[in-house]
Design a protein around this motif. Structure first.
Motif, PDB file in Angstrom:
ATOM      1  N   ASN A  67      69.982  57.058  -5.278  1.00 43.70           N
ATOM      2  CA  ASN A  67      70.390  57.398  -6.646  1.00 43.70           C
ATOM      3  C   ASN A  67      71.902  57.595  -6.753  1.00 43.70           C
ATOM      4  O   ASN A  67      72.373  58.496  -7.474  1.00 43.70           O
ATOM      5  CB  ASN A  67      69.678  58.666  -7.132  1.00 43.70           C
ATOM      6  N   THR A  68      72.643  56.764  -6.089  1.00 47.58           N
ATOM      7  CA  THR A  68      74.093  56.950  -6.015  1.00 47.58           C
ATOM      8  C   THR A  68      74.823  55.623  -6.187  1.00 47.58           C
ATOM      9  O   THR A  68      74.414  54.608  -5.624  1.00 47.58           O
ATOM     10  CB  THR A  68      74.494  57.592  -4.676  1.00 47.58           C
ATOM     11  N   ALA A  69      75.900  55.688  -6.960  1.00 55.52           N
ATOM     12  CA  ALA A  69      76.821  54.564  -7.080  1.00 55.52           C
ATOM     13  C   ALA A  69      78.118  54.939  -6.375  1.00 55.52           C
ATOM     14  O   ALA A  69      78.469  56.121  -6.279  1.00 55.52           O
ATOM     15  CB  ALA A  69      77.085  54.242  -8.540  1.00 55.52           C
ATOM     16  N   TYR A  70      78.814  53.918  -5.900  1.00 54.24           N
ATOM     17  CA  TYR A  70      80.039  54.157  -5.137  1.00 54.24           C
ATOM     18  C   TYR A  70      81.176  53.299  -5.678  1.00 54.24           C
ATOM     19  O   TYR A  70      80.958  52.219  -6.230  1.00 54.24           O
ATOM     20  CB  TYR A  70      79.822  53.803  -3.670  1.00 54.24           C
ATOM     21  N   LEU A  71      82.382  53.801  -5.474  1.00 56.25           N
ATOM     22  CA  LEU A  71      83.570  53.007  -5.755  1.00 56.25           C
ATOM     23  C   LEU A  71      84.484  53.132  -4.539  1.00 56.25           C
ATOM     24  O   LEU A  71      85.014  54.218  -4.271  1.00 56.25           O
ATOM     25  CB  LEU A  71      84.297  53.502  -7.009  1.00 56.25           C
ATOM     26  N   SER A  72      84.608  52.045  -3.812  1.00 58.22           N
ATOM     27  CA  SER A  72      85.484  52.027  -2.649  1.00 58.22           C
ATOM     28  C   SER A  72      86.839  51.479  -3.062  1.00 58.22           C
ATOM     29  O   SER A  72      86.909  50.442  -3.741  1.00 58.22           O
ATOM     30  CB  SER A  72      84.884  51.149  -1.547  1.00 58.22           C
ATOM     31  N   ILE A  73      87.874  52.175  -2.663  1.00 58.43           N
ATOM     32  CA  ILE A  73      89.231  51.800  -3.043  1.00 58.43           C
ATOM     33  C   ILE A  73      90.058  51.607  -1.780  1.00 58.43           C
ATOM     34  O   ILE A  73      90.170  52.530  -0.962  1.00 58.43           O
ATOM     35  CB  ILE A  73      89.888  52.875  -3.929  1.00 58.43           C
ATOM     36  N   ASN A  74      90.604  50.449  -1.633  1.00 57.40           N
ATOM     37  CA  ASN A  74      91.461  50.152  -0.486  1.00 57.40           C
ATOM     38  C   ASN A  74      92.919  50.069  -0.933  1.00 57.40           C
ATOM     39  O   ASN A  74      93.216  49.840  -2.105  1.00 57.40           O
ATOM     40  CB  ASN A  74      91.054  48.824   0.156  1.00 57.40           C
ATOM     41  N   SER A  75      93.813  50.233   0.039  1.00 62.86           N
ATOM     42  CA  SER A  75      95.251  50.115  -0.222  1.00 62.86           C
ATOM     43  C   SER A  75      95.659  50.894  -1.470  1.00 62.86           C
ATOM     44  O   SER A  75      96.250  50.346  -2.406  1.00 62.86           O
ATOM     45  CB  SER A  75      95.627  48.640  -0.380  1.00 62.86           C
ATOM     46  N   LEU A  76      95.335  52.164  -1.478  1.00 60.13           N
ATOM     47  CA  LEU A  76      95.642  53.001  -2.630  1.00 60.13           C
ATOM     48  C   LEU A  76      97.137  52.982  -2.948  1.00 60.13           C
ATOM     49  O   LEU A  76      97.985  52.996  -2.051  1.00 60.13           O
ATOM     50  CB  LEU A  76      95.188  54.435  -2.375  1.00 60.13           C
ATOM     51  N   GLN A  77      97.430  52.971  -4.237  1.00 60.74           N
ATOM     52  CA  GLN A  77      98.798  52.955  -4.725  1.00 60.74           C
ATOM     53  C   GLN A  77      98.990  54.136  -5.664  1.00 60.74           C
ATOM     54  O   GLN A  77      98.039  54.631  -6.265  1.00 60.74           O
ATOM     55  CB  GLN A  77      99.050  51.632  -5.465  1.00 60.74           C
ATOM     56  N   PRO A  78     100.216  54.615  -5.794  1.00 60.13           N
ATOM     57  CA  PRO A  78     100.454  55.754  -6.693  1.00 60.13           C
ATOM     58  C   PRO A  78      99.905  55.526  -8.101  1.00 60.13           C
ATOM     59  O   PRO A  78      99.444  56.483  -8.735  1.00 60.13           O
ATOM     60  CB  PRO A  78     101.971  55.880  -6.692  1.00 60.13           C
ATOM     61  N   GLU A  79      99.929  54.303  -8.569  1.00 60.71           N
ATOM     62  CA  GLU A  79      99.433  54.032  -9.931  1.00 60.71           C
ATOM     63  C   GLU A  79      97.917  54.125 -10.028  1.00 60.71           C
ATOM     64  O   GLU A  79      97.360  54.040 -11.128  1.00 60.71           O
ATOM     65  CB  GLU A  79      99.906  52.668 -10.427  1.00 60.71           C
ATOM     66  N   ASP A  80      97.238  54.307  -8.907  1.00 60.71           N
ATOM     67  CA  ASP A  80      95.795  54.543  -8.927  1.00 60.71           C
ATOM     68  C   ASP A  80      95.471  56.007  -9.192  1.00 60.71           C
ATOM     69  O   ASP A  80      94.305  56.371  -9.361  1.00 60.71           O
ATOM     70  CB  ASP A  80      95.151  54.130  -7.600  1.00 60.71           C
ATOM     71  N   SER A  81      96.473  56.854  -9.221  1.00 62.55           N
ATOM     72  CA  SER A  81      96.252  58.276  -9.473  1.00 62.55           C
ATOM     73  C   SER A  81      95.672  58.470 -10.864  1.00 62.55           C
ATOM     74  O   SER A  81      96.242  57.995 -11.854  1.00 62.55           O
ATOM     75  CB  SER A  81      97.571  59.047  -9.338  1.00 62.55           C
ATOM     76  N   ALA A  82      94.559  59.158 -10.930  1.00 63.17           N
ATOM     77  CA  ALA A  82      93.865  59.349 -12.201  1.00 63.17           C
ATOM     78  C   ALA A  82      92.631  60.204 -11.958  1.00 63.17           C
ATOM     79  O   ALA A  82      92.256  60.456 -10.813  1.00 63.17           O
ATOM     80  CB  ALA A  82      93.442  58.003 -12.801  1.00 63.17           C
ATOM     81  N   VAL A  83      92.011  60.612 -13.036  1.00 67.89           N
ATOM     82  CA  VAL A  83      90.666  61.165 -12.954  1.00 67.89           C
ATOM     83  C   VAL A  83      89.703  59.994 -13.083  1.00 67.89           C
ATOM     84  O   VAL A  83      89.813  59.201 -14.029  1.00 67.89           O
ATOM     85  CB  VAL A  83      90.411  62.199 -14.055  1.00 67.89           C
ATOM     86  N   TYR A  84      88.798  59.894 -12.144  1.00 68.83           N
ATOM     87  CA  TYR A  84      87.832  58.799 -12.127  1.00 68.83           C
ATOM     88  C   TYR A  84      86.480  59.322 -12.620  1.00 68.83           C
ATOM     89  O   TYR A  84      85.980  60.332 -12.115  1.00 68.83           O
ATOM     90  CB  TYR A  84      87.704  58.228 -10.724  1.00 68.83           C
ATOM     91  N   TYR A  85      85.929  58.611 -13.580  1.00 65.44           N
ATOM     92  CA  TYR A  85      84.657  58.977 -14.184  1.00 65.44           C
ATOM     93  C   TYR A  85      83.613  57.903 -13.906  1.00 65.44           C
ATOM     94  O   TYR A  85      83.908  56.709 -13.985  1.00 65.44           O
ATOM     95  CB  TYR A  85      84.789  59.104 -15.694  1.00 65.44           C
ATOM     96  N   CYS A  86      82.394  58.330 -13.627  1.00 69.96           N
ATOM     97  CA  CYS A  86      81.306  57.365 -13.614  1.00 69.96           C
ATOM     98  C   CYS A  86      80.513  57.526 -14.914  1.00 69.96           C
ATOM     99  O   CYS A  86      80.517  58.597 -15.538  1.00 69.96           O
ATOM    100  CB  CYS A  86      80.413  57.502 -12.398  1.00 69.96           C
ATOM    101  N   ALA A  87      79.864  56.454 -15.292  1.00 72.76           N
ATOM    102  CA  ALA A  87      79.104  56.420 -16.524  1.00 72.76           C
ATOM    103  C   ALA A  87      77.833  55.605 -16.302  1.00 72.76           C
ATOM    104  O   ALA A  87      77.789  54.755 -15.401  1.00 72.76           O
ATOM    105  CB  ALA A  87      79.935  55.813 -17.640  1.00 72.76           C
ATOM    106  N   ALA A  88      76.828  55.860 -17.122  1.00 77.53           N
ATOM    107  CA  ALA A  88      75.543  55.188 -16.961  1.00 77.53           C
ATOM    108  C   ALA A  88      74.953  54.828 -18.313  1.00 77.53           C
ATOM    109  O   ALA A  88      75.169  55.525 -19.310  1.00 77.53           O
ATOM    110  CB  ALA A  88      74.568  56.087 -16.206  1.00 77.53           C
ATOM    111  N   THR A  89      74.205  53.733 -18.319  1.00 84.25           N
ATOM    112  CA  THR A  89      73.483  53.336 -19.513  1.00 84.25           C
ATOM    113  C   THR A  89      72.187  52.646 -19.131  1.00 84.25           C
ATOM    114  O   THR A  89      72.165  51.866 -18.178  1.00 84.25           O
ATOM    115  CB  THR A  89      74.319  52.393 -20.401  1.00 84.25           C
ATOM    116  N   PRO A  90      71.100  52.912 -19.876  1.00 84.00           N
ATOM    117  CA  PRO A  90      69.855  52.196 -19.625  1.00 84.00           C
ATOM    118  C   PRO A  90      69.796  50.848 -20.343  1.00 84.00           C
ATOM    119  O   PRO A  90      68.857  50.076 -20.152  1.00 84.00           O
ATOM    120  CB  PRO A  90      68.787  53.148 -20.186  1.00 84.00           C
ATOM    121  N   ALA A  91      70.786  50.561 -21.154  1.00 84.59           N
ATOM    122  CA  ALA A  91      70.763  49.342 -21.959  1.00 84.59           C
ATOM    123  C   ALA A  91      71.012  48.109 -21.086  1.00 84.59           C
ATOM    124  O   ALA A  91      71.778  48.153 -20.122  1.00 84.59           O
ATOM    125  CB  ALA A  91      71.816  49.424 -23.053  1.00 84.59           C
TER     126      ALA A  91
END
Length: 127
Positions: A77-101
């Motif tokens: 029951n889990t989704a993942y987001l793998s991020i490689n070669s992180l850059q300063p412009e990747d700085s943010a709050v990351y949100y996951c979202a879901a829809t049954p549609a």
């Protein structure tokens, strides 16, 4: 109702990798398409990546293609987001979202199609 809880954020140095997790509860996970969005300070929330119910199709923002990978484990029951070669412009709050549609994959790039959102996890990348 669906509850989403993100985790895995933190302070990392540029060039490193990170994997964010989004744990879902309250509804059969394999009936949900999942998306990741991010919001940097002073900017609007933007689409990052999305994955269909069975994981068979994904879509990415052009700005993250090649560095970000969205996956899911329906058994956990889990989704993942793998991020490689992180850059300063990747700085943010990351949100996951879901829809049954059910939509064509590209439609999941719009935050308007999502019914459920997590609280977000902060990613800060130092140069």
């Amino acid at each position: 109702q669906v509850q989403l809880a993100e985790s895995g954020g933190g302070l990392v140095q540029a060039g490193n990798s990170l994997r964010l997790s989004c744990a879902a509860s309250g509804r059969t996970f394999d009936r949900l398409a999942m998306g990741w969005f991010r919001q940097a300070p002073g900017k609007v929330r933007e689409f990052v990546a999305a994955i269909t119910r069975n994981g068979g199709s994904t879509t990415y923002a052009d700005s993250v293609k090649g560095r970000f990978t969205i996956t899911r484990d329906n058994g956990k029951n889990t989704a993942y987001l793998s991020i490689n070669s992180l850059q300063p412009e990747d700085s943010a709050v990351y949100y996951c979202a879901a829809t049954p549609a059910l939509y064509v994959t590209g439609r999941y790039r719009s935050e308007n199609v999502y019914d459920y959102w997590g609280q977000g996890t902060q990613v800060a990348v130092s140069s």
